[in-house]
Write a protein that holds these residues in place. Structure first.
Motif: not given
Length: 483
Positions: A248-257
């Motif tokens: 999940m952390a890489p996706v949140l980073k990609q979403m600017r979250k």
């Protein structure tokens, strides 16, 4: 790794329906059997987590530089459809078989294990039924032992390289030929194997030696070239702790979250897959019945409509996942785990590490308080009072020592066993005996409270001894960090 979208689906296209059929169309058209079978809840949860990880890979790749999902990308995961789940991106599809393997079972060791317990036979059968169109992947938490098992993975890679025009060495070609024969033995010569006519023929029992130009060898070459073995997944014992940071952390980073707690967003997405794995997802028409329309003659209760309705319960699009993540961001309290009590006294910390339950710890703290109150209410200046109290402590320590010695295994923690033994002796079966000093006037609960005070003073243990001050400091720092 998710291998859908390789771009070579059309070479296996079928014209039986008048037009070239894509892998995605075949997967959605062909009926499937309900192969879920009986699984324990934790294995269901592991499979749901692994499917969620695949979906998050799709979301990560579909999020643009501005942190928003690109609207023109069609990608989804369908749970328990043909295999444990199916990944669809555009016109491409990939069947995924997920096989958990316990740590004490070790790595996969033989081709036979991969074909039977690893699910390659089922993947092979499904792939044939879908006109050899989809990609194939085995997801597992166990590695491949060097030798014939690892060679299957290596040959699959070599065949893909060869399909891309890479010239292979003679050594690699020999490895491919040898491995194809081993795979043929397991896939084509299995008892009760149901194969199309062009894959059957005279073969020796339990062994096959097929010529290189045999059509069956070409089928196996195509099968292995489509197969990926994804063997880097965490086991079910570790996935709950590892998944938020891994997936999940890489996706949140990609979403600017990136500042959002990954655990909350992960739980929101995992909940989607827990439901879809049981074919329990919501559908647009809810539970309204399927009927034949009274006007116009359009049949909304057809077999195709029923199949679409069932698919709707199992499918999750990348848009669904993005919505779940954003809902979790807006409602963090609903998804964050409930904070566990951080024990901050020597007694509670020692019982916690000794694996006593929370109720036992609360009772122990209360009994210790009653024991201390009992002695505060007595006149400690009275002659012989301190000597009597020391005698009580010596007797209680003797009781604790005797009960600890009766516990058969003290290699790790023995809190529940010792707590139960002390309670049985001092409370339920309390009675003065020859070893009970005449000066002791305690009832059973107060006597157990006295043992709790000895635990607090580090004279009785529920686990191997450790640095209590250091552990208390660590927990207090943890509590400050959570505020």
């Amino acid at each position: 790794m998710i291998s859908v979208g390789s771009g070579d689906d059309e070479q296996y296209g079928s014209s039986t329906r008048g037009t070239m059929e894509t892998a995605a169309q075949a997967v959605l058209r062909v009926p499937w059997d309900d192969d879920a079978g009986a699984r324990t809840a934790d294995l269901y949860d592991w499979q749901a987590a692994m499917a969620a990880a695949d979906a998050l890979r799709l979301v990560h790749d579909a999020v643009a530089d501005d942190g928003c999902l690109q609207p023109d990308i069609a990608a989804e995961v369908i749970c328990e459809h043909h295999e444990d789940w199916t990944v669809i991106v555009g016109t491409s599809a990939e069947l995924v078989s997920a096989k958990h393997r316990e740590l004490d079972s070790g790595a996969w060791t033989t081709v036979n294990q991969l074909v039977t317990k690893g699910g390659l036979r089922h993947l092979f059968d499904r792939w044939l039924s879908l006109n050899k169109l989809p990609g194939l992947r085995l997801v597992t938490c166990a590695g491949l032992k060097s030798g014939e098992c690892a060679e299957v993975d290596e040959v699959a890679r070599l065949l893909r390289d060869q399909a891309q025009g890479v010239e292979l060495s003679q050594e690699s070609l020999a490895l491919i030929a040898k491995t194809l024969q081993k795979v043929a033995k397991e896939l084509l010569c299995a008892d009760g194997a149901e194969l199309p006519g062009h894959l059957t023929g005279p073969v020796k029992s339990k062994w096959v030696d097929l010529a290189e130009d045999d059509a069956r060898i070409e089928t196996l070459r195509a099968f292995l070239s489509r197969l990926h073995i994804d063997k880097e997944r965490p086991s079910r014992k570790h996935v709950a702790h590892a998944a938020p940071s891994m997936y999940m952390a890489p996706v949140l980073k990609q979403m600017r979250k990136g500042e959002v707690p990954a655990g909350a967003a992960w739980e929101a997405v995992l909940d989607l897959f827990r439901a879809r794995m049981r074919s329990a997802g919501p559908i647009p028409g809810g539970m309204l019945p399927l009927i034949n329309a009274a006007a116009g003659g359009s049949a909304v209760g057809t077999t195709a409509e029923s199949q679409n309705r069932e698919l709707a319960r199992r499918r999750i699009t990348i848009a669904d996942i993005e919505i779940a993540i954003r809902l979790a961001i807006d409602n963090l309290e609903a998804y964050l785990p409930v904070s566990k009590v951080v024990y901050q006294s020597p007694l509670s910390v020692k019982m916690d590490i000794g694996r006593c339950n929370d109720t036992s710890i609360a009772r122990a703290e209360d009994l210790r308080s009653e024991y201390l109150r009992y002695y505060r209410d007595r006149d400690e200046t009275a002659p012989g009072e301190m000597a009597k109290r020391r005698a009580v402590n010596r007797w209680l320590l003797k009781v604790a020592d005797e009960e600890t010695a009766t516990i058969p295994n003290r290699s790790n923690a023995w809190g529940p066993e010792l707590w139960r033994a002390l309670s049985d002796r001092l409370v339920d079966g309390y009675a003065a005996d020859d070893s009970d000093p005449d000066a002791i006037q305690l009832d059973g609960d107060l006597a157990l409270g006295g043992v709790c005070d000895l635990v607090h003073k580090c004279k009785v243990w529920f686990s191997p001894a450790f640095d209590v001050k250091a552990e208390l400091a660590r927990r207090r720092a943890q509590l400050r960090g959570a505020m």
